[in-house]
Design a protein around this motif. Sequence first.
Motif, mmCIF file in Angstrom:
data_model
loop_
_atom_site.group_PDB
_atom_site.id
_atom_site.type_symbol
_atom_site.label_atom_id
_atom_site.label_comp_id
_atom_site.label_asym_id
_atom_site.label_seq_id
_atom_site.Cartn_x
_atom_site.Cartn_y
_atom_site.Cartn_z
ATOM 1 N N TYR A 112 30.917 45.805 10.055
ATOM 2 C CA TYR A 112 30.459 47.165 10.837
ATOM 3 C C TYR A 112 30.625 47.399 12.474
ATOM 4 O O TYR A 112 30.568 48.271 12.893
ATOM 5 C CB TYR A 112 29.328 47.754 10.398
ATOM 6 N N LYS A 167 24.426 49.848 7.289
ATOM 7 C CA LYS A 167 25.163 51.256 7.603
ATOM 8 C C LYS A 167 24.275 52.151 6.728
ATOM 9 O O LYS A 167 23.998 51.921 5.558
ATOM 10 C CB LYS A 167 26.584 51.286 7.221
ATOM 11 N N LYS A 168 23.785 53.204 7.643
ATOM 12 C CA LYS A 168 23.084 54.266 6.781
ATOM 13 C C LYS A 168 23.995 55.368 6.352
ATOM 14 O O LYS A 168 25.467 55.470 6.495
ATOM 15 C CB LYS A 168 22.145 54.772 7.889
ATOM 16 N N GLU A 169 23.301 56.316 5.330
ATOM 17 C CA GLU A 169 24.089 57.111 4.852
ATOM 18 C C GLU A 169 24.624 58.164 5.649
ATOM 19 O O GLU A 169 25.800 58.719 5.333
ATOM 20 C CB GLU A 169 23.172 58.176 3.938
ATOM 21 N N ASP A 170 24.169 58.448 6.700
ATOM 22 C CA ASP A 170 24.750 59.327 7.905
ATOM 23 C C ASP A 170 25.850 58.822 8.743
ATOM 24 O O ASP A 170 26.463 59.458 9.484
ATOM 25 C CB ASP A 170 23.609 59.852 8.769
ATOM 26 N N GLY A 171 26.303 57.488 8.471
ATOM 27 C CA GLY A 171 27.313 56.919 9.084
ATOM 28 C C GLY A 171 26.914 56.100 10.299
ATOM 29 O O GLY A 171 27.526 55.356 10.730
ATOM 30 N N SER A 172 25.396 56.242 10.662
ATOM 31 C CA SER A 172 24.980 55.406 11.695
ATOM 32 C C SER A 172 24.526 54.022 11.214
ATOM 33 O O SER A 172 24.644 53.780 10.151
ATOM 34 C CB SER A 172 23.656 56.168 12.338
ATOM 35 N N LEU A 173 24.475 53.126 12.197
ATOM 36 C CA LEU A 173 24.050 51.677 11.950
ATOM 37 C C LEU A 173 22.465 51.388 12.513
ATOM 38 O O LEU A 173 22.042 52.177 13.161
ATOM 39 C CB LEU A 173 25.109 50.664 12.766
ATOM 40 N N ASP A 214 24.995 53.868 17.043
ATOM 41 C CA ASP A 214 26.199 54.368 16.522
ATOM 42 C C ASP A 214 27.370 53.342 16.585
ATOM 43 O O ASP A 214 28.419 53.365 15.500
ATOM 44 C CB ASP A 214 26.897 55.658 17.269
#
Length: 447
Positions: free
Chosen positions: A154, A237-243, A256
């Motif tokens: 990631y 990695k989170k569901e909203d795409g952030s880390l 991000d």
Amino acid sequence: MADYDVDLFVIGAGSGGVRASRIAAGHGAKVAIAEEYRVGGTCVIRGCVPKKLLVYGAHFAEDLADARRFGWKVPDCEFDWKTLRDNVLAEVSRVSSIYGETLANNKVELIQERAIVAGPHAVKLASGRTVTAKYILIATGAKPDIPDIPGKTYGITSNEAFHLDELPKRIVIAGAGYIANEFAGIFHEFGSQVTLINRTDVILRGYDEQIRDRLLQISSGKGIDFKFHAEIQKIEKKEDGSLLVHVANHDPLPCDVVMFATGRRPLTDLGLETADVALNDKGAIKVDDDNKSTCDSIYAVGDVTDRIQLTPVAIREGQAFADTIFGNKPHRVDYDNVPSAVFSHPPMAGVGLTESRARKKYGSVKVFTSDFRAMKNVLAGRNERALYKMVVHPDTDVVLGLHMIGPDAPEILQAAAIAVKAGLTKQAFDDTIALHPTMAEELVLMR
């Protein structure tokens, strides 16, 4: 050398490889060079050149703000990352093409595919073709070293930073060397929230302590967040795409983009075992003072060796190799007093011994400093202070080292480095009349 296809085969068309190829060809050698990616190497494609252009772009954030204090009615300005990114990449392509033209103009055969060593005098190309050579030069450089942690895929490195689709609102940078601090300054000036994490509490190891402490003070004051004793454990990695970066001794860090700036590893996956080319404990090619490996026909220059990882050093090594082997002009690179710079905000530069190293070598040394605000910063209402430092031999008065942080420090140090290289004394600086008003005059006013 009719027994071989070429006199010299170079693997890697970066700064060192291109210089060696051009000079060897100029001496009459038949030369071929292989490059699996783009001509220009790390410096041109993903290092010095594009990074410095980003640094220039970042400086406008402060320059535009300062301009108002100088009477310019500057409106609120927005920064467009994609415009700068695309212009920088276009310039990279232009410079890369010039390198290619240089090779062609010197009648060097450019082979744009991967090459590996297939023996003391043989190179195998990705296409399956084998080329024989009297001499082989390895100039493949190094690549970012990424820690083996869960979620490492990631993250990005400095290689990918130049190609980001969007400017990150929050970026975590792992590392504390020059790449980490340079990109921390760049992204901060562009408006990103920057957090720099490091396993120890020391940034820019090897630079003078006072100078690097000043950078830490200024960077922290600007809002860059430093997390020390903070070894990265995993990236989620989170569901909203952030880390979410999990770090030892600290709370998890949402962001991000995660950028690894955790060192560089020599690129030596080249079949070197087929020619008994030895590596050192860091995985770099062992070479002697003439750039020769443990195989008499194979040489290496630049970052693939474990010497000084700087583009001008690789160029000098390539020149020395070509002149020695093909030009009947044997000479070696002098690694004493090599100047270096960190293009942080503000930039740092240094040459010669740091104070601590000088004390270890000579015991008591003389130290002179100038701690001041640049005239421009005074009128701009900016409290940022420059620091110049001179380390002097206790008996001979010879200047052992010069170190500085402040606006245009690398530009100023380049000329001053000549004095250190030449072994001039502090008295020589004192006898030189100042250029007033300049920041550089502080070099001759330290008493």
